[in-house]
Design a protein around this motif. Structure first.
Motif, PDB file in Angstrom:
ATOM      1  N   GLY A   1      18.038  10.056   2.957  1.00  0.00           N
ATOM      2  CA  GLY A   1      17.184  10.870   3.824  1.00  0.00           C
ATOM      3  C   GLY A   1      16.175  10.023   4.586  1.00  0.00           C
ATOM      4  O   GLY A   1      15.856  10.304   5.744  1.00  0.00           O
ATOM      5  N   ASP A   2      15.667   9.002   3.937  1.00  0.00           N
ATOM      6  CA  ASP A   2      14.729   8.095   4.604  1.00  0.00           C
ATOM      7  C   ASP A   2      15.399   7.469   5.817  1.00  0.00           C
ATOM      8  O   ASP A   2      14.862   7.466   6.928  1.00  0.00           O
ATOM      9  CB  ASP A   2      14.280   7.008   3.613  1.00  0.00           C
ATOM     10  N   ILE A   3      16.588   6.960   5.612  1.00  0.00           N
ATOM     11  CA  ILE A   3      17.285   6.233   6.682  1.00  0.00           C
ATOM     12  C   ILE A   3      17.745   7.192   7.784  1.00  0.00           C
ATOM     13  O   ILE A   3      17.537   6.952   8.976  1.00  0.00           O
ATOM     14  CB  ILE A   3      18.489   5.462   6.085  1.00  0.00           C
TER      15      ILE A   3
ATOM     16  N   PRO B   1       0.809  -1.218   0.000  1.00  0.00           N
ATOM     17  CA  PRO B   1       0.000   0.000   0.000  1.00  0.00           C
ATOM     18  C   PRO B   1       0.846   1.274   0.000  1.00  0.00           C
ATOM     19  O   PRO B   1       0.360   2.345  -0.374  1.00  0.00           O
ATOM     20  CB  PRO B   1      -0.811  -0.102   1.285  1.00  0.00           C
ATOM     21  N   GLU B   2       2.132   1.140   0.361  1.00  0.00           N
ATOM     22  CA  GLU B   2       3.034   2.298   0.319  1.00  0.00           C
ATOM     23  C   GLU B   2       3.094   2.900  -1.078  1.00  0.00           C
ATOM     24  O   GLU B   2       3.428   4.072  -1.246  1.00  0.00           O
ATOM     25  CB  GLU B   2       4.447   1.880   0.752  1.00  0.00           C
ATOM     26  N   ARG B   3       2.748   2.077  -2.084  1.00  0.00           N
ATOM     27  CA  ARG B   3       2.738   2.596  -3.447  1.00  0.00           C
ATOM     28  C   ARG B   3       1.812   3.809  -3.585  1.00  0.00           C
ATOM     29  O   ARG B   3       2.055   4.702  -4.378  1.00  0.00           O
ATOM     30  CB  ARG B   3       2.293   1.510  -4.441  1.00  0.00           C
ATOM     31  N   GLY B   4       0.737   3.817  -2.801  1.00  0.00           N
ATOM     32  CA  GLY B   4      -0.203   4.947  -2.860  1.00  0.00           C
ATOM     33  C   GLY B   4       0.508   6.242  -2.492  1.00  0.00           C
ATOM     34  O   GLY B   4       0.356   7.281  -3.156  1.00  0.00           O
ATOM     35  N   LEU B   5       1.293   6.179  -1.443  1.00  0.00           N
ATOM     36  CA  LEU B   5       2.020   7.358  -0.980  1.00  0.00           C
ATOM     37  C   LEU B   5       3.091   7.776  -1.993  1.00  0.00           C
ATOM     38  O   LEU B   5       3.251   8.971  -2.303  1.00  0.00           O
ATOM     39  CB  LEU B   5       2.662   7.040   0.374  1.00  0.00           C
ATOM     40  N   LEU B   6       3.791   6.786  -2.536  1.00  0.00           N
ATOM     41  CA  LEU B   6       4.836   7.107  -3.518  1.00  0.00           C
ATOM     42  C   LEU B   6       4.221   7.730  -4.775  1.00  0.00           C
ATOM     43  O   LEU B   6       4.753   8.695  -5.331  1.00  0.00           O
ATOM     44  CB  LEU B   6       5.642   5.847  -3.867  1.00  0.00           C
ATOM     45  N   MET B   7       3.059   7.211  -5.198  1.00  0.00           N
ATOM     46  CA  MET B   7       2.366   7.772  -6.372  1.00  0.00           C
ATOM     47  C   MET B   7       1.951   9.215  -6.116  1.00  0.00           C
ATOM     48  O   MET B   7       2.025  10.072  -6.997  1.00  0.00           O
ATOM     49  CB  MET B   7       1.081   6.981  -6.675  1.00  0.00           C
ATOM     50  N   LEU B   8       1.474   9.448  -4.899  1.00  0.00           N
ATOM     51  CA  LEU B   8       1.020  10.793  -4.560  1.00  0.00           C
ATOM     52  C   LEU B   8       2.195  11.779  -4.594  1.00  0.00           C
ATOM     53  O   LEU B   8       2.118  12.858  -5.201  1.00  0.00           O
ATOM     54  CB  LEU B   8       0.389  10.768  -3.163  1.00  0.00           C
ATOM     55  N   ARG B   9       3.294  11.387  -3.963  1.00  0.00           N
ATOM     56  CA  ARG B   9       4.481  12.256  -3.959  1.00  0.00           C
ATOM     57  C   ARG B   9       4.934  12.551  -5.386  1.00  0.00           C
ATOM     58  O   ARG B   9       5.231  13.693  -5.736  1.00  0.00           O
ATOM     59  CB  ARG B   9       5.625  11.572  -3.203  1.00  0.00           C
ATOM     60  N   LYS B  10       4.982  11.492  -6.209  1.00  0.00           N
ATOM     61  CA  LYS B  10       5.510  11.642  -7.559  1.00  0.00           C
ATOM     62  C   LYS B  10       4.544  12.437  -8.437  1.00  0.00           C
ATOM     63  O   LYS B  10       4.951  13.360  -9.145  1.00  0.00           O
ATOM     64  CB  LYS B  10       5.751  10.245  -8.152  1.00  0.00           C
TER      65      LYS B  10
ATOM     66  N   VAL C   1      16.439  18.077   4.847  1.00  0.00           N
ATOM     67  CA  VAL C   1      15.744  18.297   3.576  1.00  0.00           C
ATOM     68  C   VAL C   1      16.061  17.092   2.700  1.00  0.00           C
ATOM     69  O   VAL C   1      17.180  16.936   2.218  1.00  0.00           O
ATOM     70  CB  VAL C   1      16.211  19.599   2.899  1.00  0.00           C
ATOM     71  N   ARG C   2      15.067  16.249   2.560  1.00  0.00           N
ATOM     72  CA  ARG C   2      15.241  14.984   1.832  1.00  0.00           C
ATOM     73  C   ARG C   2      14.620  15.106   0.445  1.00  0.00           C
ATOM     74  O   ARG C   2      13.442  15.468   0.335  1.00  0.00           O
ATOM     75  CB  ARG C   2      14.551  13.870   2.627  1.00  0.00           C
ATOM     76  N   GLU C   3      15.400  14.778  -0.587  1.00  0.00           N
ATOM     77  CA  GLU C   3      14.832  14.743  -1.941  1.00  0.00           C
ATOM     78  C   GLU C   3      13.808  13.604  -1.953  1.00  0.00           C
ATOM     79  O   GLU C   3      14.059  12.532  -1.424  1.00  0.00           O
ATOM     80  CB  GLU C   3      15.958  14.488  -2.965  1.00  0.00           C
TER      81      GLU C   3
ATOM     82  N   LEU D   1      10.721  18.025   4.137  1.00  0.00           N
ATOM     83  CA  LEU D   1      11.353  18.726   5.264  1.00  0.00           C
ATOM     84  C   LEU D   1      11.036  17.986   6.551  1.00  0.00           C
ATOM     85  O   LEU D   1       9.862  17.784   6.885  1.00  0.00           O
ATOM     86  CB  LEU D   1      10.779  20.146   5.358  1.00  0.00           C
ATOM     87  N   ARG D   2      12.063  17.600   7.256  1.00  0.00           N
ATOM     88  CA  ARG D   2      11.858  16.883   8.516  1.00  0.00           C
ATOM     89  C   ARG D   2      12.655  17.569   9.638  1.00  0.00           C
ATOM     90  O   ARG D   2      13.848  17.306   9.823  1.00  0.00           O
ATOM     91  CB  ARG D   2      12.266  15.411   8.363  1.00  0.00           C
ATOM     92  N   PRO D   3      11.983  18.444  10.377  1.00  0.00           N
ATOM     93  CA  PRO D   3      12.668  19.117  11.479  1.00  0.00           C
ATOM     94  C   PRO D   3      12.846  18.176  12.671  1.00  0.00           C
ATOM     95  O   PRO D   3      11.947  17.410  12.994  1.00  0.00           O
ATOM     96  CB  PRO D   3      11.711  20.265  11.849  1.00  0.00           C
TER      97      PRO D   3
ATOM     98  N   ILE E   1      16.684   6.122  -6.139  1.00  0.00           N
ATOM     99  CA  ILE E   1      16.420   4.682  -6.287  1.00  0.00           C
ATOM    100  C   ILE E   1      14.959   4.323  -6.042  1.00  0.00           C
ATOM    101  O   ILE E   1      14.500   3.250  -6.424  1.00  0.00           O
ATOM    102  CB  ILE E   1      17.373   3.891  -5.352  1.00  0.00           C
ATOM    103  N   TYR E   2      14.192   5.223  -5.423  1.00  0.00           N
ATOM    104  CA  TYR E   2      12.771   4.960  -5.205  1.00  0.00           C
ATOM    105  C   TYR E   2      12.000   4.893  -6.522  1.00  0.00           C
ATOM    106  O   TYR E   2      10.958   4.255  -6.588  1.00  0.00           O
ATOM    107  CB  TYR E   2      12.148   6.056  -4.334  1.00  0.00           C
ATOM    108  N   PHE E   3      12.478   5.624  -7.523  1.00  0.00           N
ATOM    109  CA  PHE E   3      11.678   5.756  -8.737  1.00  0.00           C
ATOM    110  C   PHE E   3      12.412   5.368 -10.019  1.00  0.00           C
ATOM    111  O   PHE E   3      11.802   5.325 -11.077  1.00  0.00           O
ATOM    112  CB  PHE E   3      11.158   7.205  -8.870  1.00  0.00           C
TER     113      PHE E   3
HETATM  114  C1  IPM Z   1       8.846   7.581   4.930  1.00  0.00           C
HETATM  115  C2  IPM Z   1       8.431   6.147   4.770  1.00  0.00           C
HETATM  116  C3  IPM Z   1       8.142   5.903   3.294  1.00  0.00           C
HETATM  117  C4  IPM Z   1       9.429   6.131   2.534  1.00  0.00           C
HETATM  118  C5  IPM Z   1       7.544   4.524   2.998  1.00  0.00           C
HETATM  119  C6  IPM Z   1       6.263   4.297   3.759  1.00  0.00           C
HETATM  120  C7  IPM Z   1       7.330   4.320   1.518  1.00  0.00           C
HETATM  121  O1  IPM Z   1       9.409   5.301   5.268  1.00  0.00           O
HETATM  122  O2  IPM Z   1       8.036   8.474   4.577  1.00  0.00           O
HETATM  123  O3  IPM Z   1       9.933   7.835   5.428  1.00  0.00           O
HETATM  124  O4  IPM Z   1      10.265   5.216   2.448  1.00  0.00           O
HETATM  125  O5  IPM Z   1       9.600   7.220   2.011  1.00  0.00           O
END
Ligand code: IPM
Ligand code: MG
Length: 362
Positions: free
Chosen positions: A246-248, A88-97, A133-135, A105-107, A140-142
């Motif tokens: 940035g995710d990690i 279901p994470e694909r929904g979020l990735l589609m929305l972002r893209k 500030v994460r791209e 931005l993650r303070p 590699i996500y896309f």
């Molecule tokens: C985040 C999450 C997402 C990401 C997942 C849910 C796809 O871990 O927003 O940090 O990897 O970007």
């Protein structure tokens, strides 16, 4: 004081604890609307596993269009063990893209009242105030190809890390702009000793930095940054990096604050003509299926995301600051969900929301 604002806010509660934490943020936004005379309208759409259950896909194209027409988007969380196969994470990735929300931005800051909730020693936490500030729409996500196949040596899986110059430029510029409004320091994180994309990124940062002579910058390798974030986190102001690094690093950085449940995020697209900027606001935590539906989730990350929404998409600085002050005051007064209670009294998700609303309405 700002003049009354009307805004259409799309809510994407998603899965797990998402609906519970979004409900508290909406109560907070309603309290702000009431106090300042704004009018916010809310429309709720399904995303993630919830959308998969209802429509057989994690986000419908028609709903992406509704999001595009909104002033701002507030999301809870997506995913859960029940949905592992459908991703279901694909929904979020589609929305972002689809909405080109390229800058995440993650303070990260730490309330002294919550030092005991962090595994780090208090002296390391003093002065921590980082903006990552994460791209968000490249890397590699896309990148394509991305698939699994087989060759003469057996199964093969391929992911591709691609960056175009324009994708790096816009996020790096934004990082320098943000640094100008802060302590004027940028740390650009890459893996230039190994990756081509990082070498291009590094070269572009060197170029772009010439337009910001008032901002100091340094390059830091990602493995080294993983260490510095724990050994000397107060050293950093703005950190800019590509999508997966940035995710990690932001999950790692959240440990400083005492709980991942506290941290908000804003994902911004390009400026629109009106001076407004479409943004997707969400806590950085996941759907926490183990505690979903029990009133245990910490809504602070989502409430603080609503504050970012007011500030960055609607230009309502006083209102955003008032929410942040109310959250801080509630936590300092001892109103805490289980993740940060550390043996003290435990408030429920809605009791925490009550405490913030009460402070805003007072
Ligand atoms: C985040 C999450 C997402 C990401 C997942 C849910 C796809 O871990 O927003 O940090 O990897 O970007
Ligand atoms: Mg993540």
């Amino acid at each position: 004081m700002s003049s009354p604002t009307s805004a259409k806010i799309v809510l994407l509660p998603g899965d797990g604890v998402g609906p519970e934490v979004v409900a508290e943020a909406v109560r907070v936004l309603e309290a702000v609307a009431q106090r300042w005379g704004h009018s916010f309208s809310f429309e709720t759409l399904l995303i993630g596993g919830a959308a998969h259950d209802a429509y057989g896909e994690p986000l419908r194209a028609v709903d992406i269009e509704t999001c595009r027409g909104a002033d701002a988007l507030l999301l809870g969380a997506v995913g859960g063990p029940k949905y592992d196969a459908v991703r279901p994470e694909r929904g979020l990735l589609m929305l972002r893209k689809s909405l080109e929300l390229f800058a995440n931005l993650r303070p990260v800051s730490v309330l002294p009242a919550l030092y005991p909730a962090s595994p780090l020693k208090p002296e390391l936490l003093d002065g921590v105030d980082i903006m990552v500030v994460r791209e968000l729409t490249g890397g590699i996500y896309f990148g394509q190809p991305s698939h699994q196949t087989e060759d003469e040596r057996g199964k093969v899986a391929v992911d591709t890390l691609v960056y175009h110059e324009f994708e790096i430029e816009r996020v790096v510029r934004l990082a320098f702009e943000i640094a100008r409004g802060r302590r004027k320091q940028v740390a650009s994180v890459d893996k230039a000793n190994v990756l081509q994309s990082s070498r291009m990124w590094r070269g572009m940062v060197d170029e772009i930095s010439k337009d910001y002579p008032d901002v100091a910058y340094q390059h830091v390798l990602v493995d080294s940054m993983a260490m510095h974030l724990i050994t000397q986190p107060a050293r950093f102001d703005v950190i800019v990096t590509e999508n997966m690094f940035g995710d990690i690093l932001t999950d790692e950085a959240s440990v400083l604050s005492g709980s991942i449940g506290l941290l908000p995020s804003a994902s911004l697209g390009p400026h629109q003509g009106s001076g407004r900027r479409l943004g997707l606001y969400e806590p950085i935590h996941g759907s926490a299926p183990d505690i979903a539906g029990q009133g245990k989730a910490n809504p602070a990350g989502t409430i603080l995301s609503a504050a970012l929404l007011l500030r960055l998409s609607l230009g309502l600085e006083d209102e955003a600051s008032a929410i942040e002050a109310a959250v801080k005051d509630a936590v300092e007064a001892g109103v805490r969900t289980g993740d940060i209670a550390k043996g003290g009294p435990v408030s429920s998700t809605s009791e925490f929301g009550d405490a913030v609303v009460a402070r805003l309405s007072a």
